[in-house]
Motif scaffolding. Structure first.
Motif, short mmCIF file in Angstrom:
data_model
loop_
_atom_site.label_atom_id
_atom_site.label_comp_id
_atom_site.label_asym_id
_atom_site.label_seq_id
_atom_site.Cartn_x
_atom_site.Cartn_y
_atom_site.Cartn_z
N LEU A 185 -34.78 31.92 -18.39
CA LEU A 185 -35.72 32.87 -18.99
C LEU A 185 -35.18 33.57 -20.23
N TYR A 186 -33.93 33.99 -20.21
CA TYR A 186 -33.38 34.80 -21.29
C TYR A 186 -32.33 34.10 -22.13
N LYS A 187 -31.93 32.89 -21.74
CA LYS A 187 -30.96 32.08 -22.47
C LYS A 187 -29.61 32.75 -22.65
N LYS A 188 -29.25 33.66 -21.75
CA LYS A 188 -27.91 34.25 -21.75
C LYS A 188 -26.99 33.26 -21.04
N HIS A 189 -25.74 33.19 -21.48
CA HIS A 189 -24.78 32.23 -20.94
C HIS A 189 -23.85 32.89 -19.93
N PHE A 190 -23.74 32.27 -18.76
CA PHE A 190 -22.81 32.71 -17.72
C PHE A 190 -21.72 31.66 -17.57
N SER A 191 -20.47 32.10 -17.53
CA SER A 191 -19.35 31.20 -17.32
C SER A 191 -19.41 30.63 -15.91
N LEU A 192 -19.25 29.33 -15.79
CA LEU A 192 -19.17 28.71 -14.47
C LEU A 192 -17.79 28.87 -13.87
N LEU A 193 -16.82 29.31 -14.66
CA LEU A 193 -15.46 29.53 -14.17
C LEU A 193 -15.32 30.86 -13.45
N ASP A 194 -15.85 31.93 -14.05
CA ASP A 194 -15.65 33.25 -13.46
C ASP A 194 -16.92 34.09 -13.33
N GLY A 195 -18.07 33.56 -13.74
CA GLY A 195 -19.34 34.23 -13.55
C GLY A 195 -19.73 35.29 -14.57
N ARG A 196 -18.88 35.56 -15.55
CA ARG A 196 -19.21 36.62 -16.51
C ARG A 196 -20.27 36.16 -17.50
N CYS A 197 -21.08 37.10 -17.95
CA CYS A 197 -22.08 36.82 -18.98
C CYS A 197 -21.38 36.94 -20.33
N LEU A 198 -21.46 35.89 -21.13
CA LEU A 198 -20.76 35.87 -22.41
C LEU A 198 -21.37 36.83 -23.42
N GLU A 199 -22.67 37.09 -23.33
CA GLU A 199 -23.33 37.95 -24.31
C GLU A 199 -23.39 39.42 -23.89
N ASP A 200 -23.25 39.70 -22.60
CA ASP A 200 -23.41 41.09 -22.14
C ASP A 200 -22.53 41.33 -20.92
N ALA A 201 -21.44 42.05 -21.11
CA ALA A 201 -20.44 42.28 -20.05
C ALA A 201 -20.99 43.06 -18.85
N ARG A 202 -22.18 43.61 -18.96
CA ARG A 202 -22.77 44.33 -17.81
C ARG A 202 -23.18 43.39 -16.69
N TYR A 203 -23.34 42.11 -17.01
CA TYR A 203 -23.84 41.15 -16.04
C TYR A 203 -22.76 40.16 -15.62
N ARG A 204 -22.80 39.81 -14.33
CA ARG A 204 -21.82 38.86 -13.78
C ARG A 204 -22.45 38.20 -12.56
N LEU A 205 -22.12 36.93 -12.37
CA LEU A 205 -22.52 36.20 -11.17
C LEU A 205 -21.33 36.08 -10.24
N ARG A 206 -21.56 36.20 -8.95
CA ARG A 206 -20.51 35.95 -7.97
C ARG A 206 -20.21 34.45 -8.00
N THR A 207 -18.95 34.09 -7.86
CA THR A 207 -18.56 32.68 -7.82
C THR A 207 -18.10 32.33 -6.41
N TYR A 208 -18.15 31.05 -6.09
CA TYR A 208 -17.79 30.54 -4.78
C TYR A 208 -16.87 29.35 -4.93
N ALA A 209 -15.99 29.16 -3.98
CA ALA A 209 -15.20 27.94 -3.92
C ALA A 209 -16.13 26.82 -3.45
N VAL A 210 -16.01 25.65 -4.05
CA VAL A 210 -16.87 24.52 -3.71
C VAL A 210 -16.04 23.25 -3.72
#
Length: 121
Positions: free
Chosen positions: A76-101
Motif C-alpha cells: 500500500l505505501y511502498k515503504k521498504h522493510f529489511s528482511l534481515l532485521d525488520g527495520r523500515c528503511l524510510e522511517d525508523a518509527r516502524y519495524r517488523l518482528r523477525t523470526y528464525a526460519v
C-alpha cells in the motif's frame, strides 16, 4: 538465541514461491515468509502485519533489494522493510518482528527470535 525445541512446523517446501512471500500462522501471529533462492540465505520471516497500514499484508509485498540488502516493499505505501532485521528503511518509527526460519527436510519451520538478533537461521 533459538533452541531446537522451539521450532514449529508451519508448512512445507512445496508452499514456498520463489521471489515472493507466503502467509503462515505462528501461534497467535500472522507471519510472512519469503523465499529468495538466488541468495545464500534464501529464507526470511517477518510479521505479516504492516504497522503503517494496520493490515496483514506484508506477504503480498514486492521483494527486492536496497543497496544489496533484501527488502520487502509494503503493497500500500511502498515503504521498504529489511528482511534481515525488520527495520523500515524510510522511517525508523516502524519495524517488523523477525523470526528464525528453516527447512528441515521438506518441512518449513519457524522459531521465535529475541528481537535485536541478526538474520534468520
Amino acid at each position: 538465541m533459538t533452541h531446537q525445541n522451539e521450532w514449529t512446523p508451519v508448512g512445507s517446501r512445496a508452499d514456498l514461491v520463489p521471489g515472493a512471500g507466503i502467509g503462515a500462522r505462528f501461534g497467535d501471529r500472522q507471519v510472512a515468509i519469503f523465499y529468495i533462492p538466488e541468495l545464500e540465505q534464501s529464507l526470511f520471516a517477518v510479521d505479516n502485519y504492516c504497522p503503517i497500514s494496520g493490515v496483514n499484508i506484508i506477504a503480498r509485498g514486492i521483494v527486492g533489494d536496497v543497496e544489496e540488502e533484501p527488502v520487502v516493499a509494503t503493497p500500500l505505501y511502498k515503504k521498504h522493510f529489511s528482511l534481515l532485521d525488520g527495520r523500515c528503511l524510510e522511517d525508523a518509527r516502524y519495524r517488523l518482528r523477525t523470526y528464525a526460519v528453516r527447512l528441515e527436510g521438506d518441512q518449513l519451520q519457524l522459531a521465535p527470535r529475541e528481537q535485536g538478533q541478526g538474520a534468520a537461521a
